[in-house]
Design a protein around this motif. Sequence first.
Motif, mmCIF file in Angstrom:
data_model
loop_
_atom_site.group_PDB
_atom_site.id
_atom_site.type_symbol
_atom_site.label_atom_id
_atom_site.label_comp_id
_atom_site.label_asym_id
_atom_site.label_seq_id
_atom_site.Cartn_x
_atom_site.Cartn_y
_atom_site.Cartn_z
ATOM 1 N N TRP A 152 0.834 -1.205 0.000
ATOM 2 C CA TRP A 152 0.000 0.000 0.000
ATOM 3 C C TRP A 152 0.865 1.250 0.000
ATOM 4 N N LYS A 156 0.203 4.174 -2.712
ATOM 5 C CA LYS A 156 -0.799 5.047 -2.089
ATOM 6 C C LYS A 156 -1.005 6.361 -2.844
ATOM 7 N N LEU A 159 -3.127 5.306 -6.649
ATOM 8 C CA LEU A 159 -4.038 4.174 -6.535
ATOM 9 C C LEU A 159 -4.871 3.996 -7.799
ATOM 10 N N HIS A 163 -4.444 -1.837 -8.284
ATOM 11 C CA HIS A 163 -3.822 -1.774 -6.960
ATOM 12 C C HIS A 163 -4.814 -2.175 -5.873
ATOM 13 N N ILE A 164 -6.049 -1.714 -5.995
ATOM 14 C CA ILE A 164 -7.081 -2.069 -5.016
ATOM 15 C C ILE A 164 -7.338 -3.574 -5.039
ATOM 16 N N TYR A 168 -6.728 -6.055 -1.953
ATOM 17 C CA TYR A 168 -7.791 -6.877 -1.382
ATOM 18 C C TYR A 168 -7.413 -8.351 -1.350
ATOM 19 N N SER A 228 -7.525 11.004 -3.046
ATOM 20 C CA SER A 228 -7.164 9.590 -3.117
ATOM 21 C C SER A 228 -7.416 8.899 -1.786
ATOM 22 N N PHE A 232 -9.796 5.757 -1.285
ATOM 23 C CA PHE A 232 -9.257 4.545 -0.670
ATOM 24 C C PHE A 232 -10.107 4.095 0.512
ATOM 25 N N GLY A 235 -13.188 2.598 -0.613
ATOM 26 C CA GLY A 235 -12.887 1.261 -1.122
ATOM 27 C C GLY A 235 -12.681 0.232 -0.030
ATOM 28 N N LEU A 236 -12.347 0.694 1.177
ATOM 29 C CA LEU A 236 -12.132 -0.227 2.302
ATOM 30 C C LEU A 236 -13.424 -0.623 3.007
#
Length: 697
Positions: A152, A156, A159, A163-164, A168, A228, A232, A235-236
């Motif tokens: 990450w 970072k 992204l 990358h995500i 994951y 970003s 992010f 996305g989490l």
Amino acid sequence: MKARLLSVGYVTVIVLLIIHLLPVWGFKYFPTQDGASHIYNAYVLKEYHQHENYRLREVYRLNATFFPNWTSHVLLAALLYIFPPLVCEKIVLTLCIGLLPLSLFYFLNGVQKRNTVFGLLGFIYAYNYLLHMGFYNFVLSMSLFFFALGYWWRVKDKLRLTHIIVLYILLLATYFTHYHSYALLIVSLTFFALYTPAYSVLHEIFGHKEPSQPLIHRFRARAIKFKSTLIFLVGLIPAYFILFAYYFYLSSTHGTDGDHKGFEWLNDYFFAMKSLVSFRDDHILIGRVLLVFFAIAFGLTLINRIRQYRQFRESEEWKETGERLWTRAVSQMDGFLLMAILITIMYFIAPWSGYSGGWINDRFHLYIFLVLLPFFAVNVHRYINYAVAGVIIVLSLWHLGYNVHTYTLLNRDITNALSLEGMDEKDTILMSAPGEWGGFSDALGFEPKYVEPFGHIECLLATHKGIAYLNNYEANTDHFPLQYKEKELPADYAIIWRTEYNDVAGLEEEYELLDSNDYNRLYRRKRAAPNTEMWGGGTVLAFDLQPEDGQIATGHIAVHADTVYTDGQYGWLTESERDDFENGSEVPQPYADSIFGAEDGVFRVALPNGTYEITCYFSASESEPLEINLIAGGEKQIQRLRIPIGNETIERRYTITVTDEHLTQVIYTRGKGKHKRWGWSGFSIQSTDGGPNFRLP
């Protein structure tokens, strides 16, 4: 020059890897407390679906849920298809020990390259207390934690969807390996995702005395830095959902109360670095030297900061650029100091055990100093780097040396304790007393203080021939692949550890001693000789499987759905649900009625050793067809026999040689849905040679 130094660094790491893996492959047994149990449960997981292993299927059921403790068990089970059990464990241990320093190198190289030398600490931390406890999943999850955090940090600022996706994959791998590392990883990612842009914005906005733009314009210009971060964190959300879903599951099933250690215990554990101490207190000195090393590194970091601050102030560059002096005293790497402080607080306030597991403080302690590593700034000169590397290497070899000495002595004890012979039968049940033994080591000359290396080693004796072990601690929990289906069953064999020798008087009434050594004794349940009176003076023994009130055919022995096996005679070994079918005829007809079942049925007849011809009879009901599969003598005697609807009786024959004084037949079906049933009308046994010990009256 750099290439040469780089090659020296690579060679050093490779040599250290080989040295630190030698104990894994050089000793037959790697002493741990739970390792043997993990091997056994992986064996059960692999063999569970084999119908001939009816004892495993009778004692255990699969816990096929998405709990975060799967990785090492699946890996061990898969490896068992290729390698012997001890080799499979060595491969997992190789990953546990080898990946930790590699993950630290990857993490440090991505965050702060100047601190890559601290990755050598992974060799010390790889041989930690929890590894010797046999907590393979947690040790593996530590490596996944640093790989994920390091990845990450690299991406970072740029992204993308790929990358995500990769992140994951690492997150899910960490989750299915261990929940504590997954939770700490989510906390760390969230913290650094907020800290790094906040530090950057504050540095740019308030880092100069005379900004060129109005405050509102500066905030608008820097708002892009949080874009970003916001993406992010959004996305989490699935990762947060997984985190809290399992947390609330644990809270609802196990409660929130935990066993808290006192401050004195926590303080002693922290400053003695006991997360690196396993069998003996000699390692405490190494831990304290390491703690002094960290303190020196911390002090050098502060000195380095002060030196940079003074140089910047004395140069008066700050007057020309308008940069504030505090920007040279505060670094982005301070986030790792804050994270280490947070983990330290969690270490002191968290319960030692709670929910579905324990050793929570121990796990936090292992992370504290490893997370702190990017904060250090000690490499003001290459010779200091050499000194740092030298100190770490000396400590790691010192630490390893003590462990090797311990392994050498414990291997003598474990070899002795596992020398029991006589447990040669397939599909039997084993118990031990006590269920977890942690006694005196003859070779060491003392009782191992923190880890019990004899705790579950009897599992290695059960890792073959379908042996079901009744003292399997993993099956008592909800975070391992197996759970008990039926635990209160009579054991065929019993291992009694020497602390229980004085309490076997009652046991010896039912069991006979087979073998013994300096650590334990092996007993086998006494057995009645086959009852030859069942034969009635003939050479054929016939069984009619039918309802309780069914008509018994002449010369047949009636068997009902609940006819339990009697030693020396006959009956069902398994307790699976069975029902029956009666054709309604008033005239006794052999094999017209049947017994049905969906789960595997196991029927045993005690027989003198010899050769026999077995004739099995099957008939379906008037409403459903059946599929019959039957195993006897460890071989498939009948496979995929189709029994159509109706009252037609179908027979099949096979010949078998009995060598252990019993015939055990496993009947099962591979049908699906409502047709997933087998039916058995009866069978006859005819002696073809009388057997060496068989004398009919």
